[in-house]
Design a protein around this motif. Structure first.
Motif, PDB file in Angstrom:
ATOM      1  N   ALA A   1      -2.585  21.843   6.991  1.00 56.57           N
ATOM      2  CA  ALA A   1      -2.392  22.829   5.336  1.00 56.57           C
ATOM      3  C   ALA A   1      -3.508  22.421   4.433  1.00 56.57           C
ATOM      4  O   ALA A   1      -4.138  23.713   4.354  1.00 56.57           O
ATOM      5  CB  ALA A   1      -0.686  21.926   5.175  1.00 56.57           C
ATOM      6  N   GLU A   2      -4.373  21.143   4.203  1.00 55.80           N
ATOM      7  CA  GLU A   2      -5.217  21.325   3.405  1.00 55.80           C
ATOM      8  C   GLU A   2      -6.076  21.753   3.883  1.00 55.80           C
ATOM      9  O   GLU A   2      -6.711  22.724   3.040  1.00 55.80           O
ATOM     10  CB  GLU A   2      -5.881  19.700   3.212  1.00 55.80           C
ATOM     11  N   GLY A   3      -6.773  22.095   5.411  1.00 54.80           N
ATOM     12  CA  GLY A   3      -8.081  23.099   5.693  1.00 54.80           C
ATOM     13  C   GLY A   3      -7.605  24.238   5.395  1.00 54.80           C
ATOM     14  O   GLY A   3      -8.162  25.748   5.348  1.00 54.80           O
ATOM     15  N   VAL A   4      -6.095  24.866   5.611  1.00 53.02           N
ATOM     16  CA  VAL A   4      -5.750  26.121   4.874  1.00 53.02           C
ATOM     17  C   VAL A   4      -5.481  26.215   3.979  1.00 53.02           C
ATOM     18  O   VAL A   4      -6.546  27.523   3.898  1.00 53.02           O
ATOM     19  CB  VAL A   4      -4.196  26.562   5.549  1.00 53.02           C
TER      20      VAL A   4
ATOM     21  N   TYR B   1       0.715  28.570  -3.857  1.00 54.46           N
ATOM     22  CA  TYR B   1       0.441  27.665  -3.473  1.00 54.46           C
ATOM     23  C   TYR B   1       0.738  26.393  -4.363  1.00 54.46           C
ATOM     24  O   TYR B   1       0.137  25.072  -3.938  1.00 54.46           O
ATOM     25  CB  TYR B   1      -1.585  28.186  -4.809  1.00 54.46           C
ATOM     26  N   GLU B   2       1.339  26.539  -5.081  1.00 51.69           N
ATOM     27  CA  GLU B   2       1.520  25.048  -6.024  1.00 51.69           C
ATOM     28  C   GLU B   2       2.575  24.374  -4.852  1.00 51.69           C
ATOM     29  O   GLU B   2       2.634  23.498  -4.783  1.00 51.69           O
ATOM     30  CB  GLU B   2       2.890  25.739  -6.737  1.00 51.69           C
ATOM     31  N   GLN B   3       3.531  25.309  -4.022  1.00 51.55           N
ATOM     32  CA  GLN B   3       4.577  24.999  -3.113  1.00 51.55           C
ATOM     33  C   GLN B   3       3.385  23.762  -2.297  1.00 51.55           C
ATOM     34  O   GLN B   3       4.292  23.024  -1.856  1.00 51.55           O
ATOM     35  CB  GLN B   3       5.793  26.228  -2.817  1.00 51.55           C
ATOM     36  N   SER B   4       2.233  24.926  -1.444  1.00 52.70           N
ATOM     37  CA  SER B   4       1.767  23.976  -0.440  1.00 52.70           C
ATOM     38  C   SER B   4       1.146  23.070  -1.261  1.00 52.70           C
ATOM     39  O   SER B   4       0.791  21.876   0.226  1.00 52.70           O
ATOM     40  CB  SER B   4       0.686  24.689   0.135  1.00 52.70           C
TER      41      SER B   4
ATOM     42  N   ASP C   1      -8.813  37.665   3.695  1.00 50.36           N
ATOM     43  CA  ASP C   1      -8.035  38.611   4.282  1.00 50.36           C
ATOM     44  C   ASP C   1      -6.655  37.596   4.648  1.00 50.36           C
ATOM     45  O   ASP C   1      -5.433  38.452   4.411  1.00 50.36           O
ATOM     46  CB  ASP C   1      -8.850  39.071   5.644  1.00 50.36           C
ATOM     47  N   CYS C   2      -6.907  36.505   4.844  1.00 46.17           N
ATOM     48  CA  CYS C   2      -6.607  35.793   4.425  1.00 46.17           C
ATOM     49  C   CYS C   2      -5.012  35.125   3.995  1.00 46.17           C
ATOM     50  O   CYS C   2      -3.941  35.457   3.589  1.00 46.17           O
ATOM     51  CB  CYS C   2      -6.779  34.138   4.817  1.00 46.17           C
TER      52      CYS C   2
ATOM     53  N   LEU D   1      -8.034  29.194   2.493  1.00 47.77           N
ATOM     54  CA  LEU D   1      -7.301  30.493   1.922  1.00 47.77           C
ATOM     55  C   LEU D   1      -8.220  30.989   0.706  1.00 47.77           C
ATOM     56  O   LEU D   1      -8.787  31.789  -0.034  1.00 47.77           O
ATOM     57  CB  LEU D   1      -5.997  30.481   0.871  1.00 47.77           C
ATOM     58  N   SER D   2      -9.104  29.610  -0.059  1.00 48.35           N
ATOM     59  CA  SER D   2      -9.764  29.749  -1.384  1.00 48.35           C
ATOM     60  C   SER D   2     -10.899  30.546  -1.400  1.00 48.35           C
ATOM     61  O   SER D   2     -11.611  30.957  -2.428  1.00 48.35           O
ATOM     62  CB  SER D   2     -10.395  28.526  -2.157  1.00 48.35           C
TER      63      SER D   2
END
Lengths: 422, 211
Positions: A24-27, B208-211, A36-37, A31-32
């Motif tokens: 999740a951290e990698g995603v 983002y906050e939830q993740s 597109d993502c 995302l930042s």
């Protein structure tokens, strides 16, 4: 695959909380940096937000009542019915054994069982599933609990047993579900032979309450695996016998082109042919009445004992006849119920045939064990104690089955011996 | 995420219902009727068919309870029965075009959003998006519709969806991805998402906050 594609493939799992923290951290990092993502995630969240909540669902007035009104009478599946039949019978047969008058007969017997033979006898019983049970000379006390045709077989076996009795003891039958053995393999067996290979005792299916235990090496059996219809057994999970037709779902790809590929529901009977094709005889359940001579021509399952005696019939137990082979059981509320044997059955390997109800076991608290074996405990009862115990069992809808030519080593005349399997 | 723990009380209800106790089964029906109807209404496309399918699912549960061994959660098993009942119902009735596809346009679909204080404009935009999604869902294949509804409405995990639909985890994952992509593509082609841009911006921050 590019880094973007790799992370794009993880976005749904990310949204649904199915990723590890590291993933999740990698995603999040990706995302930042990826517009597109970001757009995909934002749109997916907007879609999620627009889905209604369960709590918004309006339940029609009286819905639960209408469901209850639509419930059919509970149809007990044949398996449940079978369990209802087998368990009490098993409890009875496993429960007790051997008893009435055997000590006296044993004392009067002209043949004296040697200490070695007797020990081997007991060992053989243990190896065979734990306890001696009605067998060639053993018949359940209450005929209601045995298929009408079964006593005939018992009688036949008893006759043969009697024939052998001049020189040898008969082996006890044992009752339990077996996954591998065939009924009718072998017949009566001599005690002297039993001593040779007690640990290799073979078991036969116990669907009817009583089957046999024989040392394997003493039986000359032509090997035609899976050809004896009575030996066709299927692992419980593979039979699908207890599956609810409503829950049959075929995976995508196995359904018809015009059918909903995701959740095709098919009637149970329609699925059997697909799931259990005839090509695999080892997993085929053959109902009684379909034993077909063409598949099992004469001789292929021929079995004979070492002493040349006639084997038991191949079809054992006999085919039940609906409406005829009925057993009387006590229902949950104590009423008498007439229950037909199912037209077809399989081994009930998930049934713990040897388990007695706790309340039944409690009845033995008042008696001191006379002898313990690996598989159970012998109790020595006076005739009065035995009668009292029998009445208690009768009140519980069970019975004490007498028979079998097994005795604890310390058996003596004048006492009743009861075997309780553990 | 909703985790369905089978409580001791529920196990007792299940045991009694499996033995034929209708009162116990009635209690189970009351506990799950809303969840089952939420699923069947959307899968069938209208409340009437949804109620029929839900009833059929409960009847199937009644029949199957003696053989229910608890390998899966009762709710997951019930969802599976519901999906099957909906599939059978839709197939049996040869769905008419006007009633085909999932419906989010039930009476309850028009109830106010649970948001404590949405502005009238936000509420209107959300209703609009909801109706667009309802229409877009109709165009999805049944298998994509099922996984999305189980995921978004019932909030089942991938594993639970797999149990409910007899799918392996990889299939569930790919179906959800394709279902979302298909739905998103339809909505973008319709120009729906620009209308919800503001909402998206708000949700993005929350995600983002939830993740």
């Amino acid at each position: 695959m590019s880094s973007h594609d790799e992370y794009a493939a993880l976005l749904d799992a990310f949204l649904d909380g199915e990723l590890s923290e590291a993933e999740a951290e990698g995603v999040r990092v990706h995302l930042s940096e990826c517009a597109d993502c970001q757009a995909y995630v934002a749109d997916a969240l907007a879609i999620r937000d627009a889905f209604p909540d369960i709590e918004e669902t309006v339940v029609p007035d009286g819905f639960a009542e209408s469901v209850l009104a639509a419930l059919p009478p509970r149809r007990v599946s044949w398996r449940a019915q079978w369990a209802k039949i087998v368990l009490p019978l098993a409890a009875c047969a496993a429960l007790v054994i051997l008893v009435h008058g055997i000590a006296e007969r044993r004392a009067a017997d002209t043949v004296t069982m040697s200490a070695d033979t007797e020990e081997a006898f007991m060992t053989g019983m243990d190896a065979g599933g734990g306890s001696p049970v009605p067998g060639s000379t053993a018949v359940a006390d209450d005929a209601d609990t045995v298929p009408p045709q079964a006593p005939e077989l018992y009688d036949a076996a008893e006759a043969q047993s009697t024939q052998n009795a001049a020189t040898e003891e008969t082996i006890p039958f044992t009752m339990r579900s077996s996954e591998t053995e065939a009924p009718g393999e072998g017949g009566t067996e001599s005690v002297s032979n039993r001593s040779a290979a007690p640990a290799a005792a073979k078991e036969v299916p116990g669907e009817y309450a009583a089957t046999e235990t024989f040392p394997e090496k003493d039986i000359k059996t032509e090997e035609f695996p899976d050809e004896n219809p009575a030996t066709k057994t299927v692992p419980y999970e593979e039979t699908g016998a207890d599956e609810d037709p409503a829950t049959k779902t075929l995976p995508y790809g196995e359904t018809g082109a015009d059918e909903d590929p995701a959740t095709k529901t098919v009637p149970y009977e329609e699925t059997r042919a697909e799931e259990f094709p005839d090509e695999d005889p080892a997993t085929k359940i053959i109902p009684y009445g379909e034993t077909k001579a063409d598949e099992f021509p004469d001789g292929e399952t021929k079995t004979e004992s070492v002493d040349g005696k006639e084997p038991l019939p191949d079809e054992f137990p006999p085919k039940p006849e609906p409406g005829v082979n009925e057993v009387t059981l006590l229902g949950e509320s104590g009423e008498k119920e007439e229950t037909e044997f199912p037209e077809k059955y399989e081994t009930a390997d998930s049934l713990s045939l040897w388990t007695l109800p706790p309340e039944a076991l409690d009845l033995f608290d008042d008696y001191a064990p006379a002898e313990k074996t690996e598989s159970g405990i012998w109790y020595a009862l006076t005739p009065e104690e035995f009668d009292a115990l029998s009445q208690k069992f009768a009140k519980m809808g069970m019975e004490i089955v007498s028979g079998a030519d097994a005795l604890p080593s310390m058996a003596r005349p004048g006492m009743e011996y009861v075997f309780v399997p553990l | 995420m909703i985790t369905d723990f089978t409580t001791t009380q529920e196990r007792e209800l299940l045991t009694n219902a499996a033995r034929g106790n209708r009162d116990a089964f009635g209690e189970l029906v009351r506990r799950y009727e809303k969840k089952v109807l939420a699923l069947s209404n959307r899968l069938c496309g209208n409340p009437e068919d949804g109620a029929d399918a839900a009833q059929e699912a409960f009847v199937s549960a009644w029949r199957g309870l003696p053989n229910f061994r608890g390998d899966a959660n009762f709710s997951t098993w019930l969802y599976r029965l519901t999906c099957n009942a909906c599939t059978d119902l839709l197939r049996g009735r040869q769905r008419r075009d006007t009633h085909s596809g999932p419906s989010l346009n039930d009476e309850e679909a028009h109830t106010d959003f649970p948001d404590p204080a949405p502005s009238p404009q936000e509420a209107a935009e959300r209703r609009e998006l909801r109706e667009e999604i309802r229409d877009a869902l109709r165009q999805l294949s049944p298998e994509h519709r099922q996984v999305l509804i189980l995921r978004e409405i019932h909030q089942l995990s991938y594993g639970e969806i797999g149990e409910a639909l007899s799918l392996d985890g990889g299939t569930v994952k790919s179906r959800i991805h394709r279902a979302r992509e298909s739905l998103r593509k339809i909505l973008i082609e319709r120009g729906t998402f620009p209308a919800a841009n503001r909402l998206r911006e708000q949700e993005r921050g929350a995600a983002y906050e939830q993740s």
